[in-house]
Each structure stands twice: as structure tokens, then as C-alpha cells.
Design a protein around this motif. Structure first.
Motif, PDB file in Angstrom:
ATOM      1  N   PRO A   1      27.633 153.987 -59.684  1.00 47.02           N
ATOM      2  CA  PRO A   1      26.520 154.939 -59.574  1.00 47.02           C
ATOM      3  C   PRO A   1      25.205 154.278 -59.986  1.00 47.02           C
ATOM      4  N   PRO A   2      24.171 154.358 -59.152  1.00 45.65           N
ATOM      5  CA  PRO A   2      22.888 153.710 -59.487  1.00 45.65           C
ATOM      6  C   PRO A   2      22.038 154.555 -60.434  1.00 45.65           C
ATOM      7  N   HIS A   3      22.577 154.821 -61.612  1.00 43.97           N
ATOM      8  CA  HIS A   3      21.897 155.677 -62.578  1.00 43.97           C
ATOM      9  C   HIS A   3      20.692 154.952 -63.171  1.00 43.97           C
ATOM     10  N   ASP A   4      19.560 155.658 -63.265  1.00 48.85           N
ATOM     11  CA  ASP A   4      18.322 155.095 -63.830  1.00 48.85           C
ATOM     12  C   ASP A   4      17.829 153.884 -63.053  1.00 48.85           C
ATOM     13  N   ARG A   5      18.011 153.919 -61.747  1.00 46.82           N
ATOM     14  CA  ARG A   5      17.557 152.815 -60.893  1.00 46.82           C
ATOM     15  C   ARG A   5      16.041 152.670 -61.013  1.00 46.82           C
ATOM     16  N   HIS A   6      15.571 151.432 -60.952  1.00 44.83           N
ATOM     17  CA  HIS A   6      14.146 151.075 -61.033  1.00 44.83           C
ATOM     18  C   HIS A   6      13.543 151.318 -62.408  1.00 44.83           C
ATOM     19  N   THR A   7      14.397 151.358 -63.426  1.00 44.25           N
ATOM     20  CA  THR A   7      13.935 151.200 -64.807  1.00 44.25           C
ATOM     21  C   THR A   7      14.596 149.928 -65.324  1.00 44.25           C
ATOM     22  N   ALA A   8      13.945 149.224 -66.236  1.00 46.13           N
ATOM     23  CA  ALA A   8      14.502 147.954 -66.702  1.00 46.13           C
ATOM     24  C   ALA A   8      15.856 148.142 -67.395  1.00 46.13           C
ATOM     25  N   PRO A   9      16.006 149.081 -68.344  1.00 43.28           N
ATOM     26  CA  PRO A   9      17.325 149.264 -68.968  1.00 43.28           C
ATOM     27  C   PRO A   9      18.376 149.730 -67.958  1.00 43.28           C
ATOM     28  N   GLY A  10      17.974 150.626 -67.048  1.00 50.86           N
ATOM     29  CA  GLY A  10      18.912 151.130 -66.054  1.00 50.86           C
ATOM     30  C   GLY A  10      19.385 150.046 -65.115  1.00 50.86           C
ATOM     31  N   ASP A  11      18.448 149.247 -64.602  1.00 50.87           N
ATOM     32  CA  ASP A  11      18.823 148.177 -63.678  1.00 50.87           C
ATOM     33  C   ASP A  11      19.634 147.088 -64.376  1.00 50.87           C
ATOM     34  N   ALA A  12      19.345 146.826 -65.649  1.00 52.69           N
ATOM     35  CA  ALA A  12      20.134 145.846 -66.387  1.00 52.69           C
ATOM     36  C   ALA A  12      21.575 146.324 -66.526  1.00 52.69           C
ATOM     37  N   PHE A  13      21.771 147.598 -66.839  1.00 49.84           N
ATOM     38  CA  PHE A  13      23.123 148.122 -67.005  1.00 49.84           C
ATOM     39  C   PHE A  13      23.867 148.145 -65.672  1.00 49.84           C
ATOM     40  N   ILE A  14      23.175 148.538 -64.595  1.00 55.90           N
ATOM     41  CA  ILE A  14      23.785 148.522 -63.264  1.00 55.90           C
ATOM     42  C   ILE A  14      24.199 147.103 -62.889  1.00 55.90           C
ATOM     43  N   THR A  15      23.298 146.159 -63.102  1.00 54.14           N
ATOM     44  CA  THR A  15      23.584 144.764 -62.757  1.00 54.14           C
ATOM     45  C   THR A  15      24.729 144.214 -63.589  1.00 54.14           C
ATOM     46  N   ALA A  16      24.832 144.632 -64.849  1.00 58.24           N
ATOM     47  CA  ALA A  16      25.946 144.198 -65.682  1.00 58.24           C
ATOM     48  C   ALA A  16      27.276 144.666 -65.092  1.00 58.24           C
ATOM     49  N   GLN A  17      27.304 145.888 -64.560  1.00 54.13           N
ATOM     50  CA  GLN A  17      28.528 146.383 -63.923  1.00 54.13           C
ATOM     51  C   GLN A  17      28.850 145.576 -62.669  1.00 54.13           C
ATOM     52  N   VAL A  18      27.831 145.278 -61.873  1.00 59.37           N
ATOM     53  CA  VAL A  18      28.024 144.447 -60.686  1.00 59.37           C
ATOM     54  C   VAL A  18      28.529 143.063 -61.086  1.00 59.37           C
ATOM     55  N   PHE A  19      27.939 142.492 -62.134  1.00 53.37           N
ATOM     56  CA  PHE A  19      28.310 141.158 -62.587  1.00 53.37           C
ATOM     57  C   PHE A  19      29.790 141.103 -62.983  1.00 53.37           C
ATOM     58  N   LEU A  20      30.283 142.129 -63.668  1.00 54.30           N
ATOM     59  CA  LEU A  20      31.694 142.157 -64.031  1.00 54.30           C
ATOM     60  C   LEU A  20      32.581 142.162 -62.788  1.00 54.30           C
ATOM     61  N   LYS A  21      32.179 142.900 -61.758  1.00 58.95           N
ATOM     62  CA  LYS A  21      32.940 142.903 -60.503  1.00 58.95           C
ATOM     63  C   LYS A  21      32.920 141.517 -59.861  1.00 58.95           C
ATOM     64  N   LEU A  22      31.781 140.856 -59.890  1.00 59.35           N
ATOM     65  CA  LEU A  22      31.679 139.518 -59.308  1.00 59.35           C
ATOM     66  C   LEU A  22      32.515 138.511 -60.097  1.00 59.35           C
ATOM     67  N   LEU A  23      32.539 138.631 -61.420  1.00 56.41           N
ATOM     68  CA  LEU A  23      33.355 137.732 -62.228  1.00 56.41           C
ATOM     69  C   LEU A  23      34.834 137.904 -61.898  1.00 56.41           C
ATOM     70  N   ARG A  24      35.238 139.143 -61.664  1.00 58.87           N
ATOM     71  CA  ARG A  24      36.640 139.379 -61.313  1.00 58.87           C
ATOM     72  C   ARG A  24      36.962 138.703 -59.982  1.00 58.87           C
ATOM     73  N   LEU A  25      36.070 138.819 -59.014  1.00 56.74           N
ATOM     74  CA  LEU A  25      36.267 138.141 -57.734  1.00 56.74           C
ATOM     75  C   LEU A  25      36.253 136.628 -57.912  1.00 56.74           C
ATOM     76  N   ALA A  26      35.343 136.134 -58.743  1.00 59.21           N
ATOM     77  CA  ALA A  26      35.223 134.683 -58.938  1.00 59.21           C
ATOM     78  C   ALA A  26      36.530 134.101 -59.452  1.00 59.21           C
ATOM     79  N   ARG A  27      37.196 134.795 -60.350  1.00 57.67           N
ATOM     80  CA  ARG A  27      38.453 134.283 -60.897  1.00 57.67           C
ATOM     81  C   ARG A  27      39.521 134.136 -59.815  1.00 57.67           C
TER      82      ARG A  27
END
Length: 225
Positions: A180-206
Motif C-alpha cells: 500500500p502506498p501510504h503517505d506517498r510523496h512525503t519523505a518518511p512515507g516514501d522511505a518506509f514504502i521503499t524499505a518494503q520494496v527493498f526487502l522484496k528485492l533482497l528476497r529475489l536477489a537471494r
């Protein structure tokens, strides 16, 4: 400010690199700092940082007890206000002075590996402001989740799906991963969203035997035609 005065924050930042991460460190071991900034424009030399949002990822988790957020006072409104919603008036009332925010952020960041979507500009403007304020160059390594996505795409991690276009924007990755893109286009919101995306990418990377810092830090190169 801490008991030792403002300069101790910068000293803490410098000292954190005395024994920092190596290429062979496993992804579980590294402290990643997922970062986003909102700014008054796209000229790193002239525009101001309005907000900073960051949250750490470590051991395959978003560390909610390890995050940073700041609103910074700035001088004038621009068209970017329409996007991030922070006005000069609200920043003057509730924000902090830029040198204070930057010192606090450096003490928080330490030697963390910076992560973000199209993170190059965020690193550039933070580096420019730190140079102008303190004569300090950012030493942190950084990883662009867009580039990591494209590297995984080249490896076949994103097969064609009828209901999903090959949209690797942050919004597109949220749709792909069901975030869910909660708080999109705010710095804390986008950081948290990106952190969730990053975890998904790390899982794929492994899955593709990318298990160390060196493995995911390589820059993406367009395929040769």
C-alpha cells in the motif's frame, strides 16, 4: 545537540567509518538506511531540503526503532509544495534549522549503506548541503533500488504477467509487490514504502545467489545492442 556540543555529531559520523562494511559482508549483517528527501527543486546547488525521512533495514526487517525524520525551515515556496505539501509557513513554524537537521542526520546515518529509489539526487543534495555547511563529503556507499530492479530484470526475475506492465517506478513496484502506498510523496512515507520494496528485492536477489553487499552494490549496465 549532545553533551559534547554540536561538533560531536560530525565526529561520530567520521569515526563510524573506522571499521565499516566490507564487500564480503552478508546482507543479513549490513545496516541499510532507506532514505528519501523532499526538496524545493532539482538543482542540488541551489535548492533546499524540506524534509528528510529514513528508516533502517537489518536482518531482513524494517527497524522501526531505528529511524529519522526532520522538517527543515526554508525560505520560499515553489511548485514542489504541491507535491509534498510542506509549505514555507508550516516549515518555519514546525521545522528546525538546516545545520541542526544535517548534524542530527549524520549522527543517525553513520556508516549505513544508503538505499533509495532513484537515490542519486538525494545523495547529491545531501552531500552538497553538507559540503556547504561543514566542508564535509558524504562517505556512504549507496544502492539505487531502481538499478537493483533492472539487474534482477536482466536475470529474469520479473516474467511477463498479463495484469502487470513492466513498470519499475516506485508506484509500479508497489503494485507488483502488493505494498500500500501510504503517505506517498512525503519523505518518511516514501522511505518506509521503499524499505518494503527493498526487502522484496533482497528476497529475489537471494534466489539468484546475490547474498553479499558486493553482489547487490554493482551498478546496472544497459545490455549491449
Amino acid at each position: 545537540m549532545n553533551l559534547f556540543g554540536d561538533t560531536d555529531d560530525i565526529q561520530l559520523y567520521h569515526e563510524s567509518f573506522d571499521d565499516s562494511w566490507s564487500d564480503s559482508d552478508t546482507l543479513d549483517h549490513v545496516r541499510f538506511v532507506v532514505l528519501d528527501t523532499e526538496t524545493t527543486g532539482l538543482d542540488a546547488r541551489k535548492d533546499a531540503i524540506v524534509t528528510i525521512g529514513a528508516v533502517a533495514v537489518r536482518r531482513n526487517q524494517i527497524m522501526l526503532d531505528d529511524q529519522y525524520e526532520a522538517m527543515i525551515k526554508f525560505a520560499y515556496n515553489t511548485s514542489s509544495v504541491v507535491v509534498h505539501g510542506v509549505t514555507r509557513e508550516s516549515a518555519q513554524e514546525g521545522g528546525v534549522e538546516e545545520p541542526v537537521a544535517l548534524r542530527q542526520f549524520l549522527a543517525y546515518l553513520r556508516d549505513g549503506i544508503i538505499v533509495g529509489h532513484h537515490i542519486g539526487f538525494d545523495v547529491e543534495i545531501l552531500g552538497e548541503r553538507c559540503r556547504q555547511r561543514f566542508g564535509l563529503d558524504l562517505q556512504n556507499r549507496w544502492i539505487d533500488t531502481m538499478e537493483l530492479t533492472l539487474r534482477l530484470e536482466d536475470l529474469g526475475a520479473f516474467p511477463e504477467q498479463e495484469h502487470l506492465k513492466k513498470d519499475f517506478s516506485l508506484d509500479g513496484l508497489c503494485r507488483r509487490f502488493g505494498i500500500p502506498p501510504h503517505d506517498r510523496h512525503t519523505a518518511p512515507g516514501d522511505a518506509f514504502i521503499t524499505a518494503q520494496v527493498f526487502l522484496k528485492l533482497l528476497r529475489l536477489a537471494r534466489r539468484y545467489n546475490m547474498t553479499t553487499l558486493a553482489d547487490i552494490s554493482q551498478r546496472w549496465q544497459p545490455p549491449e545492442e
